[in-house]
Design a protein around this motif. Sequence first.
Motif, mmCIF file in Angstrom:
data_model
loop_
_atom_site.group_PDB
_atom_site.id
_atom_site.type_symbol
_atom_site.label_atom_id
_atom_site.label_comp_id
_atom_site.label_asym_id
_atom_site.label_seq_id
_atom_site.Cartn_x
_atom_site.Cartn_y
_atom_site.Cartn_z
ATOM 1 N N GLY A 2 0.799 -1.213 0.000
ATOM 2 C CA GLY A 2 0.000 0.000 0.000
ATOM 3 C C GLY A 2 0.837 1.270 0.000
ATOM 4 O O GLY A 2 0.311 2.355 0.156
ATOM 5 N N ALA A 3 2.131 1.131 -0.175
ATOM 6 C CA ALA A 3 3.026 2.292 -0.172
ATOM 7 C C ALA A 3 2.752 3.169 -1.391
ATOM 8 O O ALA A 3 2.184 2.713 -2.386
ATOM 9 C CB ALA A 3 4.481 1.836 -0.171
ATOM 10 N N GLY A 4 3.192 4.411 -1.303
ATOM 11 C CA GLY A 4 3.025 5.327 -2.420
ATOM 12 C C GLY A 4 3.899 4.939 -3.593
ATOM 13 O O GLY A 4 4.856 4.167 -3.456
ATOM 14 N N THR A 5 3.591 5.490 -4.741
ATOM 15 C CA THR A 5 4.308 5.148 -5.969
ATOM 16 C C THR A 5 5.797 5.461 -5.860
ATOM 17 O O THR A 5 6.637 4.659 -6.279
ATOM 18 C CB THR A 5 3.707 5.896 -7.171
ATOM 19 O OG1 THR A 5 2.319 5.583 -7.251
ATOM 20 C CG2 THR A 5 4.387 5.501 -8.459
ATOM 21 N N GLY A 6 6.124 6.601 -5.297
ATOM 22 C CA GLY A 6 7.530 6.979 -5.163
ATOM 23 C C GLY A 6 8.319 6.001 -4.317
ATOM 24 O O GLY A 6 9.440 5.633 -4.660
ATOM 25 N N LYS A 7 7.719 5.562 -3.210
ATOM 26 C CA LYS A 7 8.399 4.596 -2.345
ATOM 27 C C LYS A 7 8.542 3.246 -3.028
ATOM 28 O O LYS A 7 9.562 2.573 -2.890
ATOM 29 C CB LYS A 7 7.651 4.443 -1.023
ATOM 30 C CG LYS A 7 7.810 5.630 -0.114
ATOM 31 C CD LYS A 7 7.198 5.366 1.237
ATOM 32 C CE LYS A 7 7.414 6.567 2.133
ATOM 33 N NZ LYS A 7 6.919 6.341 3.483
ATOM 34 N N LYS A 8 7.512 2.852 -3.770
ATOM 35 C CA LYS A 8 7.595 1.587 -4.499
ATOM 36 C C LYS A 8 8.738 1.618 -5.505
ATOM 37 O O LYS A 8 9.525 0.672 -5.591
ATOM 38 C CB LYS A 8 6.284 1.292 -5.226
ATOM 39 C CG LYS A 8 5.160 0.870 -4.332
ATOM 40 C CD LYS A 8 3.912 0.578 -5.144
ATOM 41 C CE LYS A 8 2.750 0.210 -4.275
ATOM 42 N NZ LYS A 8 1.543 -0.109 -5.030
ATOM 43 N N VAL A 9 8.818 2.714 -6.265
ATOM 44 C CA VAL A 9 9.883 2.836 -7.267
ATOM 45 C C VAL A 9 11.247 2.807 -6.597
ATOM 46 O O VAL A 9 12.167 2.127 -7.064
ATOM 47 C CB VAL A 9 9.693 4.128 -8.101
ATOM 48 C CG1 VAL A 9 10.910 4.410 -8.964
ATOM 49 C CG2 VAL A 9 8.441 4.030 -8.952
ATOM 50 N N LEU A 10 11.391 3.510 -5.476
ATOM 51 C CA LEU A 10 12.658 3.538 -4.765
ATOM 52 C C LEU A 10 13.067 2.154 -4.295
ATOM 53 O O LEU A 10 14.212 1.732 -4.482
ATOM 54 C CB LEU A 10 12.559 4.497 -3.578
ATOM 55 C CG LEU A 10 13.815 4.655 -2.746
ATOM 56 C CD1 LEU A 10 14.915 5.309 -3.581
ATOM 57 C CD2 LEU A 10 13.517 5.477 -1.516
#
Length: 60
Positions: free
Chosen positions: A29-37
């Motif tokens: 459920g993390a945000g897109t930016g955190k997922k990409v990181l």
Amino acid sequence: MFGSEYGGILGLLVLVLDVWAIVKIFQSGAGTGKKVLWIVLVLLFPIIGFLLWFFLGPKR
């Protein structure tokens, strides 16, 4: 020559764990930016990235 079999098995294990981690990151459920990181970290540093994600990554 004896150690090369273990290197292949270890490499396969790292690959499977990294693919599993990436799938779990996508499902989180993390945000897109955190997922990409996290995905970039796992791809660039397969063992360390996986361990960091496993212990420090977002929990459900």
